[in-house]
Design a protein around this motif. Structure first.
Motif, mmCIF file in Angstrom:
data_model
loop_
_atom_site.group_PDB
_atom_site.id
_atom_site.type_symbol
_atom_site.label_atom_id
_atom_site.label_comp_id
_atom_site.label_asym_id
_atom_site.label_seq_id
_atom_site.Cartn_x
_atom_site.Cartn_y
_atom_site.Cartn_z
ATOM 1 N N LEU A 19 32.072 41.205 37.602
ATOM 2 C CA LEU A 19 32.666 42.541 37.553
ATOM 3 C C LEU A 19 33.862 42.651 38.496
ATOM 4 C CD1 LEU A 19 29.412 44.695 37.393
ATOM 5 C CD2 LEU A 19 31.160 44.530 35.613
ATOM 6 N N ARG A 20 33.741 42.071 39.656
ATOM 7 C CA ARG A 20 34.871 42.117 40.596
ATOM 8 C C ARG A 20 36.067 41.351 40.060
ATOM 9 N NH1 ARG A 20 31.705 41.442 46.456
ATOM 10 N NH2 ARG A 20 31.170 43.664 46.676
ATOM 11 N N ASN A 119 30.067 32.649 31.349
ATOM 12 C CA ASN A 119 30.063 32.845 29.896
ATOM 13 C C ASN A 119 29.933 34.289 29.457
ATOM 14 O OD1 ASN A 119 30.147 30.049 29.726
ATOM 15 N ND2 ASN A 119 27.935 29.843 29.478
ATOM 16 N N GLY A 120 29.486 35.160 30.358
ATOM 17 C CA GLY A 120 29.200 36.535 29.989
ATOM 18 C C GLY A 120 27.728 36.732 29.699
ATOM 19 N N TYR A 121 27.315 37.996 29.667
ATOM 20 C CA TYR A 121 25.915 38.357 29.464
ATOM 21 C C TYR A 121 25.759 39.101 28.140
ATOM 22 C CZ TYR A 121 25.706 37.484 34.494
ATOM 23 O OH TYR A 121 25.799 36.911 35.743
ATOM 24 N N ALA A 122 24.742 38.723 27.380
ATOM 25 C CA ALA A 122 24.397 39.504 26.195
ATOM 26 C C ALA A 122 23.661 40.751 26.658
ATOM 27 C CB ALA A 122 23.515 38.685 25.254
ATOM 28 N N LEU A 142 31.067 42.721 31.399
ATOM 29 C CA LEU A 142 29.927 41.827 31.557
ATOM 30 C C LEU A 142 29.671 40.983 30.320
ATOM 31 C CD1 LEU A 142 27.339 44.089 33.423
ATOM 32 C CD2 LEU A 142 28.495 42.077 34.348
ATOM 33 N N LYS A 143 29.924 41.515 29.131
ATOM 34 C CA LYS A 143 29.608 40.803 27.894
ATOM 35 C C LYS A 143 30.560 39.627 27.681
ATOM 36 C CE LYS A 143 31.018 42.433 23.866
ATOM 37 N NZ LYS A 143 32.163 41.539 23.577
#
Length: 290
Positions: A19-20, A119-122, A142-143
């Motif tokens: 996020l940062r 990779n990002g979060y589902a 985040l995604k």
């Protein structure tokens, strides 16, 4: 956007950094002072401008306590997001309790593990349209990039319910790969088991991220000799099977994979001892004694 983040372990800490990197201001609290940005929940809340949003990433056993502590600190119009592995049935009562003091609530099933920072979060989200829309800048950061990896699954509780089913499916997928691995290892013909799994990573219908991770594990330890065959469970598989029973949905694969985890924790299965005793009694079959 500004966000409070409670719980800075493997998942929460990586989410803070992602996020940062995306330009958000994250104020993080963790009981471990080496990880935290602030010394207390109260200090974290003070540093956030109203209306606030606070994301919780704590173990399920301390979620209610954390929610209650935050509810006493937050104001009308603030939102709490629970991204931990809470049981979906806890969400609606929690939401109703918070709504009574003017605090909104969103539940989010988060998948991505230690690879999520890169990779990002589902994200599987449950909550009102108004609250979800307000938090979309956070969700978008985040995604994973692209059209996949996010769903507003329904009202409060839907996010954790979707994640519960996701984890049940994960149990079944992992166990299918595991059974295939064992059979290949026992084969008299196959001499390069790690190579077989590596070959499946492209061009086959069984390719997946889990297969990629198994390939990585086999590269590090081709016979997995450094590991003990013990698999824990964090609850979601059990909850999935309980829901299958409640709704009369046949769930043979996921139930079997859950029970296999239970079996992995037994050094000498009492059930198999009973089977051995019965085979000896009715058929005179040989037994193996300790």
């Amino acid at each position: 956007m500004q966000l409070g983040l409670v719980g800075l372990g493997r998942m929460g800490g990586n989410m803070r950094e992602r996020l940062r990197t995306a330009g958000h201001e994250v104020v993080g609290y963790d009981p471990n002072p080496d990880l935290a940005d602030v010394a207390s929940l109260a200090e974290m809340v003070e540093k956030l401008a109203t209306p606030r949003a606070v994301w919780i990433m704590v173990p399920a056993g301390v979620t209610e306590q954390t929610v209650d502590e935050l509810a006493a600190l937050l104001s009308d119009g603030d939102i709490i997001i629970d991204g931990g592995n809470s049981r979906y049935s806890d969400d609606l009562p929690r939401s109703e309790r918070l709504n009574a003091v003017g605090v909104g609530y969103i539940d989010v099933g988060v998948s991505g593990g230690v690879w999520g920072r890169e990779n990002g979060y589902a994200l599987m989200v449950g909550g009102s349209e108004e609250h979800v829309e307000r938090l979309m800048p956070i969700f978008e950061s985040l995604k994973p990039a692209g059209e996949f990896g996010f769903v507003h699954a329904g009202p409060v509780g839907a996010g954790h319910y979707a994640k519960m089913v996701h984890n049940g499916i994960e149990y079944g997928l992992m166990h299918a790969y595991a059974e295939g691995y064992e059979l290949l290892c026992k084969s008299e013909l196959v001499t390069n088991v790690p190579g077989v799994f590596k070959s499946w990573r492209e061009g086959t219908v069984v390719r997946s991220w889990l297969l990629d991770l198994l390939d990585i594990a086999l590269e590090e330890d081709p016979e997995l000799t450094s590991l003990r065959g013990y698999a824990d469970d964090t609850g979601e598989g059990r909850w999935t099977v309980e829901e299958a029973i409640r709704l009369a949905v046949p769930m043979n694969v996921i139930a079997a994979s859950l029970f296999a985890r239970f079996a992995s924790r037994q050094d000498d299965s009492p059930a198999m001892k009973a089977i051995a005793a019965l085979r000896q009694q009715f058929g005179g079959h040989a037994i193996h004694k300790n």
